[in-house]
Design an enzyme around this catalytic site. Sequence first.
Site, PDB file in Angstrom:
ATOM      1  N   HIS A 312       0.853  -1.188   0.000  1.00  0.00           N
ATOM      2  CA  HIS A 312       0.000   0.000   0.000  1.00  0.00           C
ATOM      3  C   HIS A 312       0.885   1.232   0.000  1.00  0.00           C
ATOM      4  O   HIS A 312       1.944   1.232   0.627  1.00  0.00           O
ATOM      5  CB  HIS A 312      -0.907   0.009   1.236  1.00  0.00           C
ATOM      6  CG  HIS A 312      -2.063   0.934   1.081  1.00  0.00           C
ATOM      7  ND1 HIS A 312      -1.988   2.263   1.406  1.00  0.00           N
ATOM      8  CD2 HIS A 312      -3.311   0.722   0.598  1.00  0.00           C
ATOM      9  CE1 HIS A 312      -3.154   2.824   1.140  1.00  0.00           C
ATOM     10  NE2 HIS A 312      -3.965   1.924   0.652  1.00  0.00           N
ATOM     11  N   ASP A 370      -7.997  -5.540   0.108  1.00  0.00           N
ATOM     12  CA  ASP A 370      -8.453  -6.270  -1.067  1.00  0.00           C
ATOM     13  C   ASP A 370      -8.076  -7.736  -1.033  1.00  0.00           C
ATOM     14  O   ASP A 370      -8.658  -8.552  -1.743  1.00  0.00           O
ATOM     15  CB  ASP A 370      -7.896  -5.618  -2.339  1.00  0.00           C
ATOM     16  CG  ASP A 370      -8.500  -4.255  -2.533  1.00  0.00           C
ATOM     17  OD1 ASP A 370      -9.684  -4.104  -2.237  1.00  0.00           O
ATOM     18  OD2 ASP A 370      -7.775  -3.342  -2.954  1.00  0.00           O
TER      19      ASP A 370
HETATM   20  N1  CMC Z   1       4.111  -7.551  -4.912  1.00  0.00           N
HETATM   21  C1  CMC Z   1       5.455  -7.537  -5.099  1.00  0.00           C
HETATM   22  N2  CMC Z   1       6.228  -6.447  -4.973  1.00  0.00           N
HETATM   23  C2  CMC Z   1       5.623  -5.290  -4.650  1.00  0.00           C
HETATM   24  C3  CMC Z   1       4.226  -5.215  -4.428  1.00  0.00           C
HETATM   25  C4  CMC Z   1       3.473  -6.401  -4.575  1.00  0.00           C
HETATM   26  N3  CMC Z   1       2.144  -6.391  -4.379  1.00  0.00           N
HETATM   27  N4  CMC Z   1       3.881  -3.939  -4.114  1.00  0.00           N
HETATM   28  C5  CMC Z   1       5.015  -3.227  -4.131  1.00  0.00           C
HETATM   29  N5  CMC Z   1       6.075  -4.042  -4.452  1.00  0.00           N
HETATM   30  C6  CMC Z   1       7.485  -3.652  -4.515  1.00  0.00           C
HETATM   31  C7  CMC Z   1       7.783  -2.847  -5.767  1.00  0.00           C
HETATM   32  O1  CMC Z   1       8.220  -3.686  -6.826  1.00  0.00           O
HETATM   33  C8  CMC Z   1       8.853  -1.901  -5.290  1.00  0.00           C
HETATM   34  O2  CMC Z   1      10.074  -2.610  -5.279  1.00  0.00           O
HETATM   35  P1  CMC Z   1      11.461  -1.810  -5.582  1.00  0.00           P
HETATM   36  O3  CMC Z   1      11.576  -0.789  -4.494  1.00  0.00           O
HETATM   37  O4  CMC Z   1      12.490  -2.882  -5.495  1.00  0.00           O
HETATM   38  O5  CMC Z   1      11.311  -1.221  -6.937  1.00  0.00           O
HETATM   39  C9  CMC Z   1       8.485  -1.605  -3.838  1.00  0.00           C
HETATM   40  O6  CMC Z   1       7.708  -2.756  -3.414  1.00  0.00           O
HETATM   41  C10 CMC Z   1       7.658  -0.340  -3.651  1.00  0.00           C
HETATM   42  O7  CMC Z   1       6.556  -0.404  -4.550  1.00  0.00           O
HETATM   43  P2  CMC Z   1       5.945   0.878  -5.283  1.00  0.00           P
HETATM   44  O8  CMC Z   1       5.208   0.426  -6.503  1.00  0.00           O
HETATM   45  O9  CMC Z   1       6.991   1.920  -5.435  1.00  0.00           O
HETATM   46  O10 CMC Z   1       4.929   1.360  -4.176  1.00  0.00           O
HETATM   47  P3  CMC Z   1       3.669   2.274  -4.409  1.00  0.00           P
HETATM   48  O11 CMC Z   1       3.409   2.941  -3.121  1.00  0.00           O
HETATM   49  O12 CMC Z   1       3.838   3.144  -5.612  1.00  0.00           O
HETATM   50  O13 CMC Z   1       2.522   1.215  -4.757  1.00  0.00           O
HETATM   51  C11 CMC Z   1       0.669  -0.224  -4.653  1.00  0.00           C
HETATM   52  C12 CMC Z   1       1.491   0.831  -3.917  1.00  0.00           C
HETATM   53  C13 CMC Z   1      -0.595  -0.523  -3.823  1.00  0.00           C
HETATM   54  C14 CMC Z   1       0.191   0.314  -6.016  1.00  0.00           C
HETATM   55  C15 CMC Z   1       1.515  -1.505  -4.832  1.00  0.00           C
HETATM   56  O14 CMC Z   1       1.913  -2.018  -3.573  1.00  0.00           O
HETATM   57  C16 CMC Z   1       0.798  -2.582  -5.632  1.00  0.00           C
HETATM   58  O15 CMC Z   1       0.824  -2.549  -6.869  1.00  0.00           O
HETATM   59  N6  CMC Z   1       0.105  -3.559  -4.951  1.00  0.00           N
HETATM   60  C17 CMC Z   1      -0.686  -4.540  -5.626  1.00  0.00           C
HETATM   61  C18 CMC Z   1      -2.032  -3.936  -6.014  1.00  0.00           C
HETATM   62  C19 CMC Z   1      -2.944  -3.744  -4.814  1.00  0.00           C
HETATM   63  O16 CMC Z   1      -3.101  -4.630  -3.986  1.00  0.00           O
HETATM   64  N7  CMC Z   1      -3.608  -2.561  -4.760  1.00  0.00           N
HETATM   65  C20 CMC Z   1      -4.598  -2.269  -3.731  1.00  0.00           C
HETATM   66  C21 CMC Z   1      -4.216  -1.151  -2.829  1.00  0.00           C
HETATM   67  S1  CMC Z   1      -5.320  -1.092  -1.399  1.00  0.00           S
HETATM   68  C22 CMC Z   1      -6.862  -0.653  -2.006  1.00  0.00           C
HETATM   69  C23 CMC Z   1      -6.919   0.742  -2.465  1.00  0.00           C
HETATM   70  O17 CMC Z   1      -6.612   1.660  -1.672  1.00  0.00           O
HETATM   71  O18 CMC Z   1      -7.320   0.948  -3.614  1.00  0.00           O
END
Ligand code: CMC
Length: 435
Positions: A312, A370
């Site tokens: 998240h 989720d």
């Molecule tokens: N599985 C594997 N690796 C992950 C995941 C995951 N679900 N989420 C983040 N990472 C890794 C990512 O690859 C990155 O690694 P590095 O630093 O080595 O490049 C690191 O963790 C940070 O990720 P980020 O994409 O920079 O983080 P963000 O804050 O931009 O993204 C997120 C947050 C929710 C979009 C992301 O965690 C994700 O895509 N999760 C899966 C989708 C999901 O479950 N979304 C629902 C969010 S809760 C409901 C809502 O509020 O809508």
Amino acid sequence: MRESKAKPSGSATLTYDNKKYEFPVFSGTEGPNVVDIRKLYGDADIFTYDPGFTSTASCESDITFIDGDKGILLYRGYSIDQLAAHSNFLEVCYLLLHGELPNKKEAAAFDHSITMHTMVHDQMSTFYRGFRRDAHPMAIMCGVVGALSAFYHDSTDINDPRQREVASHRLIAKMPTIAAMAYKYAVGQPFVYPLNNLGYTENFMRMTFSVPAEEYKVNPVLAKALDTIFILHADHEQNASTSTVRLAGSSGANPFACIAAGIACLWGPAHGGANEAALKMLEEIGTVDRIPEYIKKAKDKNDNFRLSGFGHRVYKNYDPRAKAMQAQTHAVLNEVGHGDDPILKVAMELERIALSDEYFIEKKLYPNIDFYSGITLKALGFPTSMFTALFALARTVGWIAQWKEMIEDPHQKIGRPRQLYTGAAQRDYVPLTKR
Ligand code: CMC
């Protein structure tokens, strides 16, 4: 009109091009202080650069607070755990819209107003027929909610507080009807009208699952679970869809159009679409022995795969909504007799492995809401394609509360970010014959 409640708490100095610039710092009730850089461009002729708004407060708000490190979520100061355990969705709607819990008289008046707005204009049923039968419910929701402005002209003047209130009540009240109709249209069953002697969530379940040929009795355990799911999804601070609603509304667009914009944003798999994606992923994994393969894929830098339902932007601890959700998941699975559902086994094991894996620990990737909501909604009888539509239904109150707060903020301006331009510098047009 909303007065600013931010307190001055010092200043921050920026040194740029050998000059010093002072900016005021403000404190809110909770959370980090903010540096007020509104005069930065005018004074120093530079912009800040913050793609994805990871360090930017876009507004002052009294509605929802998240402490991502501690895993805390508050609606108007009340913790999500207490609200999920003791409140109900309509009371939470009132709280989000008005800032306080209602007394008995206020609660009765609010419930009455919402109940009286649940029907949609009859011509809307013909509107649905323009969609293909296999249209995704979120596609239908975007279209139909946007079209509300064409059906309810008398509540689109955003400068009239009474019209704003009527639009808010209409949206909260009609969302279940609109979502249930999207479902009925997809499965080819007749639309079911709302029934005023049922509660908000019971009514939605009846409009979704009943058929004219049979009597339908709402199961109170399932209704309580769904009502709790709605509470958990009701608001979440300045997330992508809420910011979309605020941005759309900042131009003066009508509330129905703004909520349609929020629905469009919510649909994405990184946001509300994650509940659908999480369940699909669990089904694809299928059995516990295949989990290591998927963990490996999630950790592989060369693979785009991510564990849906994990991670998240704000929570770097257990999502407090996921905890409350997990309790409802078990209640529902016990009630419908799916306590030993193989998908739940995969979910529990995946959670256990991910929480003990160095990659997920180091990156603070915990299960989010989720991860569990998909399993629960499936056990409640909803098809996967309806999951995000249910999220939209519940989030509508948050969107509308935030929209209303923005309209009532005297400092409100049209949202207009700037950019770091890296394209071609000015050049002369070359006629086609010379290219
Ligand atoms: N599985 C594997 N690796 C992950 C995941 C995951 N679900 N989420 C983040 N990472 C890794 C990512 O690859 C990155 O690694 P590095 O630093 O080595 O490049 C690191 O963790 C940070 O990720 P980020 O994409 O920079 O983080 P963000 O804050 O931009 O993204 C997120 C947050 C929710 C979009 C992301 O965690 C994700 O895509 N999760 C899966 C989708 C999901 O479950 N979304 C629902 C969010 S809760 C409901 C809502 O509020 O809508």
